[in-house]
Scaffold this motif. Sequence first.
Motif: not given
Length: 343
Positions: A19-28
Amino acid sequence: MSRLSIAELTNQTSESPLAVEFHAQLAGRKEKETKSGKPYLEITLADSTGSLTLKAWADHAQYGQLSELKEGAGLAVDGQFTRNQWGIDGSPWSFSLLDPNAMQQLLAGDPATLARQNADYADIEGFVASLHDPRLKALCAHFLNVFGDRFRRTAAARRNHHARRGGLVEHVAQMMRSANAIAGVYPALNRDLMLAGVLFHDCGKLWENTYPESGFTQGFQLSGEMLGHIPLGIELVNKLWRDLQEEPEHESWKALSPSSELVRLHLLHLVASHHGTHEFGSPTLPRTPEAYALHHIDNLDAKYEMMKDAYAKANELAPGILERQFPLPSNLVVPLPSFVQSD
């Protein structure tokens, strides 16, 4: 629920749900179908540490929203993540859009990665300052002054090794440390030429594997596609060398030995031959001790990074044996720990 970077998520996932959260940018995003015709989206997410791909099936609660998101959107993703033979899978997982403040923090980069890359860049500057040949020292300093920002957001590759924003800085710094050490073991090697060759060997990737100022997705440029990084690197070295011919100190270099023209030619040879063979893209083969050393230092650092990534990602086939990860040629074996003297 803890928040991880993509690299940390990749390293920590297993068959057991995490169980985890992460922040990211939509790359594709790609629209696909299974063999039975069931539609799904293949979502590529990226941060400063790497990227991963998740599937969003048509029955995903946010399928419609995912279909309409623009590339570059910042997402807070949370869910249960596992690893299987096809990679990382999230079930269930959901997302929300990042607010402007969180987006700025994401673009600033993972603190640990940023600190490491800052230290690597400082090492590169230190090695450049230590050069004795005034022509190579001036050329390297000119490159960092003009292209330092672009250099710091360029990857060493599109995949396989150091394929992340700032990865080229990490690769070059480690190669410089290796070249410096090897020059101490083989004192006949031209240390100045080796270090300059390391700095410039992949400089053409600034137009082949670079990232925009506010994103984690490598774009494509016509020059990179049509020429490749070795011809681009040769062109850049010549351009920077011509720049220095306009500087006042250039006149004093005419009396130096070896001649400036010979120094330039040997540096260009390192850039041209660093892939080692014609079939791997070098327009010429290594013909000097420095060229052979540079080729093997480059190959060693790339392979070591590939193995490090493979150990973090590969599934265990049997105790101590991990499944093969492309492009490595075989299954990996867990390395032997260093001996520690007990009391």
